[in-house]
Design a protein around this motif. Structure first.
Motif, PDB file in Angstrom:
ATOM      1  N   HIS A   4      13.630  -1.247  43.555  1.00  0.00           N
ATOM      2  CA  HIS A   4      12.667  -0.489  44.625  1.00  0.00           C
ATOM      3  C   HIS A   4      11.257  -0.767  44.268  1.00  0.00           C
ATOM      4  O   HIS A   4      10.495  -1.149  45.484  1.00  0.00           O
ATOM      5  CB  HIS A   4      12.971   1.024  44.372  1.00  0.00           C
ATOM      6  N   LEU A  57      10.509  -4.414  45.566  1.00  0.00           N
ATOM      7  CA  LEU A  57      10.345  -4.317  46.965  1.00  0.00           C
ATOM      8  C   LEU A  57       9.084  -3.807  47.524  1.00  0.00           C
ATOM      9  O   LEU A  57       8.222  -4.446  48.424  1.00  0.00           O
ATOM     10  CB  LEU A  57      11.426  -3.945  47.450  1.00  0.00           C
ATOM     11  N   GLN A  97      14.392  -0.627  59.642  1.00  0.00           N
ATOM     12  CA  GLN A  97      13.604  -1.198  58.647  1.00  0.00           C
ATOM     13  C   GLN A  97      14.534  -1.288  57.204  1.00  0.00           C
ATOM     14  O   GLN A  97      14.160  -2.176  56.390  1.00  0.00           O
ATOM     15  CB  GLN A  97      12.418  -0.291  58.292  1.00  0.00           C
ATOM     16  N   TYR A  98      15.044  -0.337  56.737  1.00  0.00           N
ATOM     17  CA  TYR A  98      16.257  -0.420  55.750  1.00  0.00           C
ATOM     18  C   TYR A  98      17.270   0.408  55.865  1.00  0.00           C
ATOM     19  O   TYR A  98      17.194   1.288  56.900  1.00  0.00           O
ATOM     20  CB  TYR A  98      15.321   0.110  54.536  1.00  0.00           C
ATOM     21  N   ASP A  99      18.484   0.018  55.323  1.00  0.00           N
ATOM     22  CA  ASP A  99      19.493   0.637  55.419  1.00  0.00           C
ATOM     23  C   ASP A  99      20.493   0.039  54.259  1.00  0.00           C
ATOM     24  O   ASP A  99      20.368  -0.673  53.521  1.00  0.00           O
ATOM     25  CB  ASP A  99      20.414   0.182  56.853  1.00  0.00           C
ATOM     26  N   SER A 100      21.660   1.002  54.288  1.00  0.00           N
ATOM     27  CA  SER A 100      22.787   1.025  53.147  1.00  0.00           C
ATOM     28  C   SER A 100      23.954   1.117  53.907  1.00  0.00           C
ATOM     29  O   SER A 100      24.257   1.848  54.623  1.00  0.00           O
ATOM     30  CB  SER A 100      22.603   1.868  52.060  1.00  0.00           C
ATOM     31  N   VAL A 107      13.583 -10.707  54.564  1.00  0.00           N
ATOM     32  CA  VAL A 107      14.535  -9.469  54.363  1.00  0.00           C
ATOM     33  C   VAL A 107      15.264  -9.607  53.022  1.00  0.00           C
ATOM     34  O   VAL A 107      15.687 -10.749  52.436  1.00  0.00           O
ATOM     35  CB  VAL A 107      15.638  -9.405  55.305  1.00  0.00           C
ATOM     36  N   SER A 110      19.837  -3.146  52.723  1.00  0.00           N
ATOM     37  CA  SER A 110      18.896  -4.309  52.976  1.00  0.00           C
ATOM     38  C   SER A 110      17.483  -3.421  53.343  1.00  0.00           C
ATOM     39  O   SER A 110      17.530  -2.340  53.554  1.00  0.00           O
ATOM     40  CB  SER A 110      19.424  -4.819  53.986  1.00  0.00           C
ATOM     41  N   GLN A 111      16.420  -4.370  53.132  1.00  0.00           N
ATOM     42  CA  GLN A 111      15.235  -4.046  53.524  1.00  0.00           C
ATOM     43  C   GLN A 111      14.338  -4.986  53.920  1.00  0.00           C
ATOM     44  O   GLN A 111      14.317  -6.031  53.200  1.00  0.00           O
ATOM     45  CB  GLN A 111      14.618  -3.263  52.270  1.00  0.00           C
ATOM     46  N   GLN A 130       5.845  -5.555  49.695  1.00  0.00           N
ATOM     47  CA  GLN A 130       5.349  -5.322  50.909  1.00  0.00           C
ATOM     48  C   GLN A 130       3.884  -5.016  50.644  1.00  0.00           C
ATOM     49  O   GLN A 130       3.351  -5.466  51.806  1.00  0.00           O
ATOM     50  CB  GLN A 130       6.221  -3.938  51.291  1.00  0.00           C
ATOM     51  N   TYR A 167       8.377  -4.565  60.841  1.00  0.00           N
ATOM     52  CA  TYR A 167       9.523  -4.240  59.590  1.00  0.00           C
ATOM     53  C   TYR A 167      10.699  -3.790  60.202  1.00  0.00           C
ATOM     54  O   TYR A 167      11.389  -2.857  59.511  1.00  0.00           O
ATOM     55  CB  TYR A 167       9.019  -3.388  58.606  1.00  0.00           C
TER      56      TYR A 167
END
Length: 165
Positions: free
Chosen positions: A108, A111, A32-35, A62, A3-4, A115, A11
């Motif tokens: 990527h 996204l 802010q972002y994670d997996s 998101v 997610s981001q 942004q 953010y």
């Protein structure tokens, strides 16, 4: 579950994932972002939630992506194979892995583009407001200078007070 946060605030959002029994298996705050890779052990409905309750004034967008199940094999008999892959089959596997890498890179870049577009639109709005403000200030200063210069060149007449000699 990668997610981001694409737009909004600083953010960051809170996220948690619960299994079908209601136990929390993942919880992070202000990310802010994670997996979060997870292989399920229980059948049922898993719940995931992105929360923005710590930042009530800024709305956020998101992006998240989750995959269910394993990827099917490229060739139908690939999992039962006893012999080595032929050169053609090996080339197919290599190309498939390269295409998966390309898909990840494109996601990527999409996204990042979203942004950057959000930031550019925000900056454009700020520049527009600043320009309108400068125009108003310039107009007020110009009118003030014209009136000041006009007052220098107008002749002041003495008032008639009734006593003349």
């Amino acid at each position: 579950l990668p997610s981001q946060v694409i737009t909004g605030g600083h953010y960051d959002v809170d996220c948690f994932v619960e299994d079908p029994n209601g136990r929390t298996i993942y919880k992070e705050t202000k990310k802010q972002y994670d997996s979060f890779p997870h292989r399920t052990e229980l059948q049922g409905v898993y719940t995931f939630c992105f929360s923005n309750e710590f930042s009530t004034f800024s709305h956020k967008t998101v992006y998240f992506d989750f995959q269910v199940g394993d990827e099917p094999p490229i060739l139908p008999d690939m999992s039962n194979r006893v012999t080595a892959l032929t050169q053609m089959e090996s080339a197919c596997v290599t190309i498939h892995e390269a295409l998966n890498t390309v898909i990840d890179s494109q996601t990527h870049y999409r996204l990042r583009e979203a942004q950057d577009r959000s930031r550019a639109e925000d900056l454009n709005g700020r520049v527009s407001y600043w320009s309108v403000g400068e125009t108003l200030i310039l107009f007020v200063v110009s009118v003030g200078q014209v009136m000041l210069l006009k007052s220098f060149f107008t002749e002041k007449r003495p008032s008639s007070g009734g006593a003349s000699t």
